[in-house]
Scaffold this motif. Structure first.
Motif, mmCIF file in Angstrom:
data_model
loop_
_atom_site.group_PDB
_atom_site.id
_atom_site.type_symbol
_atom_site.label_atom_id
_atom_site.label_comp_id
_atom_site.label_asym_id
_atom_site.label_seq_id
_atom_site.Cartn_x
_atom_site.Cartn_y
_atom_site.Cartn_z
ATOM 1 N N PRO A 50 0.802 -1.233 0.000
ATOM 2 C CA PRO A 50 0.000 0.000 0.000
ATOM 3 C C PRO A 50 0.834 1.282 0.000
ATOM 4 N N GLU A 51 2.072 1.200 0.437
ATOM 5 C CA GLU A 51 2.925 2.389 0.485
ATOM 6 C C GLU A 51 3.463 2.783 -0.894
ATOM 7 N N VAL A 52 3.470 1.840 -1.840
ATOM 8 C CA VAL A 52 4.095 2.060 -3.139
ATOM 9 C C VAL A 52 3.029 2.312 -4.200
ATOM 10 N N LEU A 75 16.043 -0.684 -7.615
ATOM 11 C CA LEU A 75 14.604 -0.477 -7.605
ATOM 12 C C LEU A 75 14.306 0.969 -7.230
ATOM 13 N N PHE A 76 13.433 1.581 -8.015
ATOM 14 C CA PHE A 76 12.955 2.931 -7.737
ATOM 15 C C PHE A 76 11.484 2.826 -7.366
ATOM 16 N N VAL A 77 11.086 3.509 -6.301
ATOM 17 C CA VAL A 77 9.694 3.464 -5.864
ATOM 18 C C VAL A 77 9.145 4.879 -5.738
ATOM 19 N N SER A 78 7.929 5.040 -6.189
ATOM 20 C CA SER A 78 7.179 6.268 -5.988
ATOM 21 C C SER A 78 6.156 5.947 -4.905
ATOM 22 N N LEU A 79 6.158 6.740 -3.856
ATOM 23 C CA LEU A 79 5.387 6.406 -2.656
ATOM 24 C C LEU A 79 4.057 7.148 -2.579
ATOM 25 N N THR A 84 6.748 7.826 4.364
ATOM 26 C CA THR A 84 8.167 8.126 4.497
ATOM 27 C C THR A 84 8.974 6.903 4.081
ATOM 28 N N PHE A 85 9.992 7.141 3.276
ATOM 29 C CA PHE A 85 10.878 6.049 2.879
ATOM 30 C C PHE A 85 11.902 5.851 3.985
ATOM 31 N N ASP A 86 11.817 4.724 4.665
ATOM 32 C CA ASP A 86 12.714 4.455 5.784
ATOM 33 C C ASP A 86 13.144 2.984 5.751
ATOM 34 N N ASP A 87 13.945 2.605 6.725
ATOM 35 C CA ASP A 87 14.447 1.232 6.777
ATOM 36 C C ASP A 87 13.322 0.205 6.927
ATOM 37 N N ALA A 88 12.266 0.566 7.644
ATOM 38 C CA ALA A 88 11.152 -0.371 7.831
ATOM 39 C C ALA A 88 10.465 -0.662 6.493
ATOM 40 N N LEU A 89 10.264 0.359 5.675
ATOM 41 C CA LEU A 89 9.644 0.145 4.362
ATOM 42 C C LEU A 89 10.593 -0.644 3.463
ATOM 43 N N ARG A 90 11.866 -0.300 3.499
ATOM 44 C CA ARG A 90 12.863 -1.036 2.710
ATOM 45 C C ARG A 90 12.829 -2.522 3.079
ATOM 46 N N THR A 91 12.730 -2.822 4.365
ATOM 47 C CA THR A 91 12.667 -4.201 4.829
ATOM 48 C C THR A 91 11.407 -4.904 4.323
ATOM 49 N N ARG A 92 10.251 -4.212 4.364
ATOM 50 C CA ARG A 92 8.997 -4.811 3.872
ATOM 51 C C ARG A 92 9.075 -5.114 2.380
ATOM 52 N N ILE A 93 9.657 -4.200 1.616
ATOM 53 C CA ILE A 93 9.801 -4.420 0.171
ATOM 54 C C ILE A 93 10.695 -5.630 -0.078
ATOM 55 N N ASN A 94 11.841 -5.657 0.576
ATOM 56 C CA ASN A 94 12.778 -6.770 0.393
ATOM 57 C C ASN A 94 12.166 -8.107 0.803
ATOM 58 N N ARG A 95 11.446 -8.122 1.914
ATOM 59 C CA ARG A 95 10.827 -9.359 2.394
ATOM 60 C C ARG A 95 9.774 -9.852 1.394
ATOM 61 N N ALA A 96 8.961 -8.943 0.875
ATOM 62 C CA ALA A 96 7.929 -9.334 -0.090
ATOM 63 C C ALA A 96 8.561 -9.929 -1.349
ATOM 64 N N LEU A 97 9.626 -9.318 -1.835
ATOM 65 C CA LEU A 97 10.295 -9.831 -3.039
ATOM 66 C C LEU A 97 10.944 -11.185 -2.776
ATOM 67 N N ARG A 98 11.583 -11.328 -1.629
ATOM 68 C CA ARG A 98 12.231 -12.594 -1.267
ATOM 69 C C ARG A 98 11.193 -13.711 -1.143
ATOM 70 N N GLY A 115 8.336 10.109 -9.155
ATOM 71 C CA GLY A 115 7.467 9.456 -10.118
ATOM 72 C C GLY A 115 8.276 8.558 -11.027
ATOM 73 N N VAL A 116 7.605 7.661 -11.726
ATOM 74 C CA VAL A 116 8.250 6.749 -12.667
ATOM 75 C C VAL A 116 8.026 7.306 -14.070
ATOM 76 N N PRO A 117 9.102 7.485 -14.837
ATOM 77 C CA PRO A 117 8.919 8.034 -16.184
ATOM 78 C C PRO A 117 8.164 7.054 -17.077
ATOM 79 N N ARG A 118 7.220 7.610 -17.820
ATOM 80 C CA ARG A 118 6.383 6.797 -18.708
ATOM 81 C C ARG A 118 6.235 7.494 -20.057
ATOM 82 N N THR A 119 6.027 6.667 -21.076
ATOM 83 C CA THR A 119 5.723 7.209 -22.395
ATOM 84 C C THR A 119 4.301 7.757 -22.384
#
Length: 158
Positions: A50-52, A75-79, A84-98, A115-119
């Motif tokens: 939900p944060e991303v 990995l680039f994330v738009s939140l 807030t982008f912090d260690d806890a969010l980084r950990t959640r992202i990494n855990r989900a991917l793993r 933001g993520v660049p788009r055509t």
């Protein structure tokens, strides 16, 4: 491939309301240590958090100083607003991917971007971002006239 039917290399999802989302090239893959994975699979995990709001991933193949052969996964994330982008969010992202993909697809680096660049048609600019990260000037990496949000490109400079 299919007589009388146009086929292209993009994943597309149609909503119940009749809209569609183009999520990226179906042939765009990450090949990390011999484990191949489509970027759309990667995005589906990250963007389910939900944060991303949006994300973009690039694999930088290893250079002379890469003794692992894995290269770098960035990995680039738009939140979402207020996140807030912090260690806890980084950990959640990494855990989900793993847990949902593979330990080899945990990024080496995660960066928050506005933001993520788009055509103009909504495709993520994975290849131009990869070029920017490897030293190509922003103005040469992508044609700003073909972008929906050219202002975000500068956030991807090394």
């Amino acid at each position: 491939d299919y007589p009388g039917v146009w086929r292209h290399g993009d994943w597309i999802t149609f909503t119940d309301e009749g809209a569609c989302t183009i999520t990226g090239r179906s042939d765009a893959t990450l090949n990390r240590g011999g484990v191949r994975l489509g970027t759309s699979d990667f995005y589906s995990v990250v963007e389910a958090l939900p944060e991303v709001v949006d994300s973009l991933v690039v694999h930088l193949e290893g250079g002379a100083d890469d003794d692992t052969g894995m290269g770098r996964l960035v990995l680039f994330v738009s939140l979402a607003d207020g996140v807030t982008f912090d260690d806890a969010l980084r950990t959640r992202i990494n855990r989900a991917l793993r847990d949902q993909l593979s330990p080899r697809h945990v990024p080496d680096e995660i960066r928050a971007v506005p933001g993520v660049p788009r055509t103009l048609s909504g495709k993520k600019l994975e290849v131009p971002v990869k070029r920017i990260l490897t030293g190509t000037p922003v103005d040469q990496a992508a044609s700003k006239g073909s972008l929906a949000n050219p202002e975000v490109l500068t956030a991807f400079t090394p």
